[in-house]
Design an enzyme around this catalytic site. Structure first.
Site, mmCIF file in Angstrom:
data_model
loop_
_atom_site.group_PDB
_atom_site.id
_atom_site.type_symbol
_atom_site.label_atom_id
_atom_site.label_comp_id
_atom_site.label_asym_id
_atom_site.label_seq_id
_atom_site.Cartn_x
_atom_site.Cartn_y
_atom_site.Cartn_z
ATOM 1 N N GLU A 138 0.860 -1.191 0.000
ATOM 2 C CA GLU A 138 0.000 0.000 0.000
ATOM 3 C C GLU A 138 0.888 1.230 0.000
ATOM 4 O O GLU A 138 2.031 1.173 0.433
ATOM 5 C CB GLU A 138 -0.846 0.074 1.285
ATOM 6 C CG GLU A 138 -1.711 -1.117 1.566
ATOM 7 C CD GLU A 138 -2.106 -1.163 3.047
ATOM 8 O OE1 GLU A 138 -2.652 -0.168 3.549
ATOM 9 O OE2 GLU A 138 -1.853 -2.180 3.693
ATOM 10 N N LYS A 140 2.451 4.497 1.466
ATOM 11 C CA LYS A 140 2.647 5.034 2.809
ATOM 12 C C LYS A 140 2.185 6.479 2.743
ATOM 13 O O LYS A 140 2.866 7.347 2.198
ATOM 14 C CB LYS A 140 4.116 4.949 3.228
ATOM 15 C CG LYS A 140 4.326 5.345 4.671
ATOM 16 C CD LYS A 140 5.712 4.948 5.146
ATOM 17 C CE LYS A 140 5.846 5.026 6.647
ATOM 18 N NZ LYS A 140 5.672 6.361 7.190
ATOM 19 N N ASP A 142 1.332 10.168 3.644
ATOM 20 C CA ASP A 142 2.083 11.115 4.459
ATOM 21 C C ASP A 142 1.113 12.110 5.097
ATOM 22 O O ASP A 142 0.818 13.154 4.556
ATOM 23 C CB ASP A 142 3.097 11.838 3.569
ATOM 24 C CG ASP A 142 4.240 12.395 4.379
ATOM 25 O OD1 ASP A 142 4.283 12.129 5.596
ATOM 26 O OD2 ASP A 142 5.076 13.102 3.807
ATOM 27 N N TYR A 255 -6.512 1.985 6.433
ATOM 28 C CA TYR A 255 -5.583 0.895 6.119
ATOM 29 C C TYR A 255 -5.577 -0.240 7.132
ATOM 30 O O TYR A 255 -4.814 -1.176 7.001
ATOM 31 C CB TYR A 255 -4.164 1.401 5.850
ATOM 32 C CG TYR A 255 -3.551 2.277 6.935
ATOM 33 C CD1 TYR A 255 -3.276 1.761 8.201
ATOM 34 C CD2 TYR A 255 -3.250 3.604 6.678
ATOM 35 C CE1 TYR A 255 -2.708 2.553 9.180
ATOM 36 C CE2 TYR A 255 -2.679 4.409 7.656
ATOM 37 C CZ TYR A 255 -2.415 3.881 8.904
ATOM 38 O OH TYR A 255 -1.866 4.664 9.862
ATOM 39 N N LYS A 343 11.064 3.142 2.137
ATOM 40 C CA LYS A 343 11.087 4.603 2.009
ATOM 41 C C LYS A 343 11.697 5.007 0.684
ATOM 42 O O LYS A 343 12.774 4.540 0.331
ATOM 43 C CB LYS A 343 11.928 5.206 3.145
ATOM 44 C CG LYS A 343 11.258 5.117 4.494
ATOM 45 C CD LYS A 343 10.540 6.419 4.804
ATOM 46 C CE LYS A 343 9.898 6.319 6.170
ATOM 47 N NZ LYS A 343 9.878 7.502 6.955
ATOM 48 N N CYS A 435 5.932 46.765 -7.763
ATOM 49 C CA CYS A 435 5.498 45.484 -8.315
ATOM 50 C C CYS A 435 6.072 45.285 -9.719
ATOM 51 O O CYS A 435 5.891 46.137 -10.586
ATOM 52 C CB CYS A 435 3.976 45.434 -8.369
ATOM 53 S SG CYS A 435 3.348 44.005 -9.238
ATOM 54 N N CYS A 438 3.100 45.470 -12.408
ATOM 55 C CA CYS A 438 2.266 46.638 -12.682
ATOM 56 C C CYS A 438 2.840 47.930 -12.129
ATOM 57 O O CYS A 438 2.257 48.995 -12.312
ATOM 58 C CB CYS A 438 0.864 46.425 -12.123
ATOM 59 S SG CYS A 438 0.787 46.550 -10.332
ATOM 60 N N CYS A 453 1.808 43.190 -3.621
ATOM 61 C CA CYS A 453 1.365 44.301 -4.448
ATOM 62 C C CYS A 453 -0.068 44.610 -4.042
ATOM 63 O O CYS A 453 -0.909 43.723 -4.016
ATOM 64 C CB CYS A 453 1.412 43.904 -5.923
ATOM 65 S SG CYS A 453 0.511 45.030 -6.987
ATOM 66 N N CYS A 458 -3.560 45.225 -10.682
ATOM 67 C CA CYS A 458 -2.433 44.383 -11.048
ATOM 68 C C CYS A 458 -2.887 43.182 -11.878
ATOM 69 O O CYS A 458 -3.738 42.423 -11.442
ATOM 70 C CB CYS A 458 -1.720 43.904 -9.795
ATOM 71 S SG CYS A 458 -0.233 42.963 -10.159
HETATM 72 P P1 AMP Z 1 6.698 5.834 10.905
HETATM 73 O O1 AMP Z 1 5.949 6.911 11.657
HETATM 74 O O2 AMP Z 1 7.525 6.359 9.790
HETATM 75 O O3 AMP Z 1 7.382 4.860 11.777
HETATM 76 O O4 AMP Z 1 5.587 5.002 10.136
HETATM 77 C C1 AMP Z 1 4.469 4.507 10.779
HETATM 78 C C2 AMP Z 1 3.285 5.285 10.317
HETATM 79 O O5 AMP Z 1 3.080 5.145 8.935
HETATM 80 C C3 AMP Z 1 1.996 4.814 10.890
HETATM 81 O O6 AMP Z 1 1.748 5.286 12.167
HETATM 82 C C4 AMP Z 1 1.011 5.418 9.915
HETATM 83 O O7 AMP Z 1 0.679 6.712 10.358
HETATM 84 C C5 AMP Z 1 1.786 5.603 8.649
HETATM 85 N N1 AMP Z 1 1.192 4.926 7.493
HETATM 86 C C6 AMP Z 1 0.959 5.554 6.323
HETATM 87 N N2 AMP Z 1 0.417 4.724 5.432
HETATM 88 C C7 AMP Z 1 0.270 3.524 6.026
HETATM 89 C C8 AMP Z 1 -0.260 2.280 5.606
HETATM 90 N N3 AMP Z 1 -0.712 2.097 4.364
HETATM 91 N N4 AMP Z 1 -0.263 1.266 6.510
HETATM 92 C C9 AMP Z 1 0.204 1.470 7.759
HETATM 93 N N5 AMP Z 1 0.716 2.620 8.201
HETATM 94 C C10 AMP Z 1 0.756 3.651 7.355
HETATM 95 ZN ZN ZN Z 2 1.126 44.456 -9.145
#
Ligand code: AMP
Ligand code: ZN
Length: 695
Positions: A138, A140, A142, A255, A343, A435, A438, A453, A458
């Site tokens: 899946e 990851k 952010d 997830y 990663k 600016c 303009c 500006c 403008c």
């Molecule tokens: P880390 O904080 O880098 O150790 O990674 C763990 C965190 O990855 C978890 O607490 C989740 O918040 C996040 N995470 C994001 N996507 C997923 C996913 N598909 N499955 C599990 N954890 C995930």
């Molecule tokens: Zn301007």
């Protein structure tokens, strides 16, 4: 829609059921049917991204439900779609212990490390190397991880990850996220064999698009830019006021599914399917792999394609598919042994800064941009990079001629990480005085990073100023949407908001996607917009730092646009709640020549230059300062504020010696203690009602 949802809730508190004629059972059936319909369309829109009806139709359904619930407040249920927004700001977070900790993940930074992970899994589970091992892969995501607790299929709690063991209860905020179901279908749960009390884990994220929109809004309102979608999402969850969360357009990817502290299904892939069936948003890109080689192919594929996703990811999470093995493998103190996070490598390269130029953004903010010697970074050629603002330039200490490291860390827009070698001549970069688009005046407030500006003429700002001018809380021209503004500006028909008032039917009817009928409607809306009050016009002008409330105060205080335009900095600071920052911005705005031209055009178009709203009703509370804490039964915070202000009083955010009254509702916060400590008079709801004459 959000606003009206709040209204309904307020009404529910004060109105009682007057409609006794209809038998209740049929109303209940009707309510539930409507809710089900709305839930379905929320699902289509927010989870599947495949709406079946128009926004207007959706709004109509929602209004119907709101009206029906207002008639039958006793039938409003917590899981009703109207209950997503409307919570009151709270005064602090409640800490909650997780039943099962939310652990970290071990990282793998190369394909070799993925191979080692596979070997460890096989060893731990006694699987020979020649037998297959099923994994799920899946994204990851952010963002900020959340644990959602459901009871009887209804969302009862949302908790942040916190330190993994204990998180914060953010339920009202979580409820505003439209892709999170407030309830799931009981029949579906049965079919899947999932108990009605369960937990869903996932990540609250902000799409790149929502993030860009948010930053544009921040710029417009003079707020700070958010560094990345993750910070913006996390900040949007960890706020006390759920209305702020609602405004952030957050999304949620599920997830993990748990019941009784473990997975109720045999395979993780089944759990992901089950989550989809229960109408949670699961990223469709997940796969079931039969070997670590397939896992590696998946990682390789998405590492190259990550930029194409509508949200940011920083890797791939690989989990053993068979849940029985999860228990067998167990976990370390920090992370499970049945999962690993691959990663992505940061995408960096070194190159030279050729030039630093200034770009005028859509809201008038001047952004320094570095022109770079073109260099490939993670598969694309990068030839420029934003430097954001002066603070960033100083932090990096970057000059023309320097050699720098650029990175594309998930974001589409590359940024400069650091200088690795200074060039021969270290010429300091300076912001221009005028600016570059303009020649308009530049406003920069002491202590603020942004230079902008202020000219409404403008060209860089045209579209954005018009959209703001026409927006609902400004002059409100219904039907003048984004696409139309784009066309009008691109064709050169409209240069500033005043030009809207000279539009001709033929011109409009000839635009794309515009017929004679809609052109007529739009002209009517434009005409009607002249009847708004002065405060709307002041807000619509888009003066930096002047939001709706400030516009109201200014309209009330000065009574006319001309008086406001002539006001000096000192006169402005005298207005209650107006500080030097806002005052400075107003003076600069009205000092710009091109803005005078706009004002004259608006005057000729007969926009409201005078305040029409009657002056304050009462003066009984003149000069008195109130602080509100806890929940009042009869009024929301906003309503209580209105009551106070209608009598000439004002409401402050925190208690000090200058506070005259602290009004304490149910479950008051620390403000009450502080009031007692300072000897400030406190009022309970009854006493307050009496004071404002509403007993
Ligand atoms: P880390 O904080 O880098 O150790 O990674 C763990 C965190 O990855 C978890 O607490 C989740 O918040 C996040 N995470 C994001 N996507 C997923 C996913 N598909 N499955 C599990 N954890 C995930
Ligand atoms: Zn301007």
């Amino acid at each position: 829609m959000e606003e009206s949802a709040r209204l309904v809730k307020d009404k529910c508190r004060t109105r009682y059921n007057t409609d006794m004629a209809k038998p209740k059972a049929s109303v209940e059936v009707k309510l539930e049917k409507l809710r089900e319909e709305i839930r379905y369309h929320e699902y289509r829109y927010y989870v599947l991204d495949e709406p079946k009806i128009s926004d207007a139709e959706f709004d109509r359904l929602m209004r119907e439900l709101q009206a029906l619930e207002a008639e039958h407040p006793e039938l409003v249920s917590l899981d009703s779609p109207t209950q997503r927004v409307g919570g009151q700001p709270r005064e602090g977070f409640v800490k909650v212990r997780h039943r099962v900790p939310l652990q970290s993940l071990d990282n793998a930074t190369s394909f070799e490390e993925l191979g080692e992970f596979d070997r460890r899994v096989r060893e731990g589970s006694g699987r020979p190397a020649d037998r297959g091992m099923g994994y799920t892969t899946e994204h990851k995501f952010d963002g900020l991880s959340l644990s959602l607790l459901y009871q009887d299929g209804i969302l009862v709690r949302g908790i942040t990850r916190g330190d993994g063991t204990t998180g914060e209860d953010v339920t009202p905020n979580v409820k505003t996220i439209r892709s999170i179901p407030l309830r799931v279908d009981g029949k579906e749960l049965k079919k899947l064999g999932v108990p009605a009390a369960f937990e869903v884990r996932g990540e609250a994220i902000m799409t790149r698009k929502a993030f860009e929109e948010l930053n544009r809004q921040q710029e417009r309102e003079g707020g700070k830019r958010f560094a990345n979608p993750r910070n913006a999402a996390a900040g949007g969850i960890r706020v006390l006021d759920p209305n702020i969360t609602a405004g952030r357009q957050l999304d949620f990817f599920a997830y993990q599914l748990l019941a009784d502290g473990r997975s109720p299904l045999k395979r993780h892939s089944e759990a992901l399917h089950a989550l989809e069936k229960l109408r949670f948003k699961v990223s469709p890109d997940w796969e079931r792999c039969r070997s670590i080689e397939e896992v590696i192919r998946y990682c390789d594929h998405w590492e190259k394609k990550r930029e194409k996703l509508s949200f940011e990811t920083d890797g791939v999470v690989i989990k053993v598919d068979e849940i029985a093995l999860w228990e067998e493998l167990g976990s370390t103190a920090k992370a499970p042994r049945w999962a690993v996070a691959y990663k992505y490598a940061a995408q960096q390269a070194a190159t030279r800064v050729r030039n630093i130029r200034v770009q005028v953004g859509r809201t008038g903010t001047l952004t320094p941009v570095a022109d770079l010697e073109p260099v490939p970074v993670g598969g694309v050629t990068v030839s420029h990079s934003t430097l954001h603002n002066m603070d960033e330039i100083e932090r990096l200490n970057v000059h023309v001629g320097d050699t720098v490291v650029v990175e594309r860390a998930g974001d589409v827009i590359p940024h400069v990480v650091k200088v690795i070698q200074h060039g021969k001549q270290e010429k300091k970069f300076r912001m221009p005085q005028k600016c570059p688009e303009c020649g308009g005046r530049i406003h920069k407030e002491e202590g603020e990073v942004a230079y902008r500006c202020v000219s409404t003429g403008c060209p860089a700002k045209r579209k954005e100023s018009l959209k703001h001018f026409a927006s609902r809380n400004a002059i409100n021209i219904d039907g003048l949407g984004e696409k139309l503004v784009d066309q009008l500006v691109e064709k050169g028909v409209v240069k500033d908001p005043a030009d809207l008032y000279g539009l001709k039917l033929e011109t409009l009817a000839n635009l794309e996607r515009m017929g004679e009928k809609s052109a007529q409607n739009l002209l009517r809306e434009i005409e009607t917009s002249k009847q708004r009050d002065l405060d709307r016009l002041i807000y619509a002008l888009g003066i930096p730092f002047v939001g709706e409330r400030t516009a109201q105060l200014l309209a009330e205080h000065f009574g006319s646009l001309d008086k406001l335009a002539e006001a000096s900095r000192e006169e402005l600071i005298e207005v209650e709640e107006i500080g030097p920052k806002v005052a400075g911005s107003i003076v600069d705005f009205f000092g710009e020549k091109q803005n005078h031209k706009l004002l004259e055009k608006l005057r000729r178009a007969r926009l409201p230059f005078q305040c029409q709203r009657p002056k304050k009703k009462g003066t009984k509370l003149e000069g008195k300062t109130f602080v509100l804490t806890g929940t009042l039964e009869k009024w929301t915070r906003d309503q209580a504020r209105e009551l106070i202000e209608a009598q000439g009083g004002r409401v402050a955010a925190s208690v000090s010696k200058k506070t005259d009254y602290v009004v304490a509702g149910a479950e008051p916060g620390s403000k009450l203690d502080k009031a007692k400590k300072l000897g400030v008079q406190t009022l309970d709801e009854k006493q307050f009602a009496k004071l404002v004459g509403e007993a």
